[in-house]
Design a protein around this motif. Sequence first.
Motif, PDB file in Angstrom:
ATOM      1  N   PRO A 185     -44.384   0.071 -68.077  1.00  0.00           N
ATOM      2  CA  PRO A 185     -44.140   0.446 -66.682  1.00  0.00           C
ATOM      3  C   PRO A 185     -43.605   1.868 -66.576  1.00  0.00           C
ATOM      4  O   PRO A 185     -42.958   2.377 -67.487  1.00  0.00           O
ATOM      5  CB  PRO A 185     -43.089  -0.569 -66.216  1.00  0.00           C
ATOM      6  CG  PRO A 185     -43.176  -1.693 -67.206  1.00  0.00           C
ATOM      7  CD  PRO A 185     -43.560  -1.066 -68.511  1.00  0.00           C
ATOM      8  N   ARG A 186     -43.886   2.502 -65.449  1.00  0.00           N
ATOM      9  CA  ARG A 186     -43.379   3.848 -65.211  1.00  0.00           C
ATOM     10  C   ARG A 186     -42.020   3.771 -64.528  1.00  0.00           C
ATOM     11  O   ARG A 186     -41.841   3.054 -63.529  1.00  0.00           O
ATOM     12  CB  ARG A 186     -44.355   4.643 -64.344  1.00  0.00           C
ATOM     13  CG  ARG A 186     -43.842   6.017 -63.957  1.00  0.00           C
ATOM     14  CD  ARG A 186     -44.892   6.830 -63.225  1.00  0.00           C
ATOM     15  NE  ARG A 186     -44.328   8.076 -62.730  1.00  0.00           N
ATOM     16  CZ  ARG A 186     -45.031   9.034 -62.133  1.00  0.00           C
ATOM     17  NH1 ARG A 186     -46.336   8.884 -61.979  1.00  0.00           N
ATOM     18  NH2 ARG A 186     -44.441  10.135 -61.716  1.00  0.00           N
ATOM     19  N   GLU A 187     -41.087   4.531 -65.057  1.00  0.00           N
ATOM     20  CA  GLU A 187     -39.764   4.569 -64.457  1.00  0.00           C
ATOM     21  C   GLU A 187     -39.820   5.322 -63.122  1.00  0.00           C
ATOM     22  O   GLU A 187     -40.619   6.250 -62.950  1.00  0.00           O
ATOM     23  CB  GLU A 187     -38.780   5.272 -65.393  1.00  0.00           C
ATOM     24  CG  GLU A 187     -38.505   4.519 -66.682  1.00  0.00           C
ATOM     25  CD  GLU A 187     -37.804   3.197 -66.423  1.00  0.00           C
ATOM     26  OE1 GLU A 187     -36.951   3.145 -65.507  1.00  0.00           O
ATOM     27  OE2 GLU A 187     -38.118   2.220 -67.125  1.00  0.00           O
ATOM     28  N   PRO A 188     -38.968   4.933 -62.162  1.00  0.00           N
ATOM     29  CA  PRO A 188     -38.910   5.683 -60.897  1.00  0.00           C
ATOM     30  C   PRO A 188     -38.492   7.129 -61.151  1.00  0.00           C
ATOM     31  O   PRO A 188     -37.831   7.425 -62.142  1.00  0.00           O
ATOM     32  CB  PRO A 188     -37.844   4.925 -60.093  1.00  0.00           C
ATOM     33  CG  PRO A 188     -37.776   3.572 -60.719  1.00  0.00           C
ATOM     34  CD  PRO A 188     -38.064   3.774 -62.175  1.00  0.00           C
ATOM     35  N   ASN A 189     -38.889   8.004 -60.248  1.00  0.00           N
ATOM     36  CA  ASN A 189     -38.539   9.427 -60.348  1.00  0.00           C
ATOM     37  C   ASN A 189     -37.432   9.767 -59.363  1.00  0.00           C
ATOM     38  O   ASN A 189     -37.500   9.403 -58.185  1.00  0.00           O
ATOM     39  CB  ASN A 189     -39.740  10.324 -60.044  1.00  0.00           C
ATOM     40  CG  ASN A 189     -40.619  10.540 -61.248  1.00  0.00           C
ATOM     41  OD1 ASN A 189     -41.714  10.024 -61.305  1.00  0.00           O
ATOM     42  ND2 ASN A 189     -40.146  11.297 -62.228  1.00  0.00           N
TER      43      ASN A 189
END
Length: 305
Positions: free
Chosen positions: A262-266
């Motif tokens: 999963p991509r971490e929030p920015n």
Amino acid sequence: MLSSDELALLEAIRESGSLSRAAARLGKAPSTISHAARQLEGRFDALLFDRRRYRLQLTPAGQLLAQEAARLTLDVARLTQRVKQVAGGWEDRLRIVSDEIIEFDTLLPVVRSFQALGSGVSLRFGHEVLAGTWEALREGRADLVIGATNEPPAIPKLRWHELGVMEWVFAVSPRHPLAKVAEPLERETIAAHCAIVVADSSRRVDARGYGVLGGQATLAVATMRAKILAQRDGLGVGWLPRARVAALLKRGELLEKRTADPREPNTLYAAWSGEHEGRALKWWVEQIRQPRLAERLVRGIDSFA
């Protein structure tokens, strides 16, 4: 360069058509005006006034001088206003660069409020992508950046404010081959398909990108909206701001797919230099610190709703 008295003289004669009326308008004796007119002709070594008729008229050379004089008068007035503006603590102009991920629509209410101040400060907006946003501040092409991602870099006297966190969703078109692949999607599976990316606008060689795997084919576009449209059309895959595609997900025009990584929030930042903080920059920073505006900037506007 004409003096203010010479500029006023030309305007008075051009509009009144008479030395006597021009003298009355300027509060001077007709002989003084006549002498000043001849001095002006001597200065340019040209016949500026046609005295052969009852009504005093400008020659073509005089008309040109009068037109340019009018422009110069306006320029002088504007310059005077700008000098007073800067002396009062306002900048001459403010350059605001937003990361492309920030939708300009969300800034319109702030622009409207700023214009209502009547400060005279000219606003100039631009946008960059990824590293290009920080680069604009570092290289002096921006006074304020909005929506910059990643940790603030080492820039002398840099000041910043966290706007908030942007959530992402890995989305594909229902027509894309990955739509029917079991979840979670593995890296190798994703890498076999074209990634749609918003091209980094950095001028440096270390420009970066998000969500691209090693060896993966890419289709680079200029805006996040173009990326969303390309993925909706099945041209490729990638990560999209969740709030901006909520309607497309709800209607099934895009499908959310879970991934093994999963991509971490920015975290999004607003940043500026603390070296030159005029009244306009301070006003904008104060607005951006407001939680409601920061939330609106981070969430954006779902233009597909």
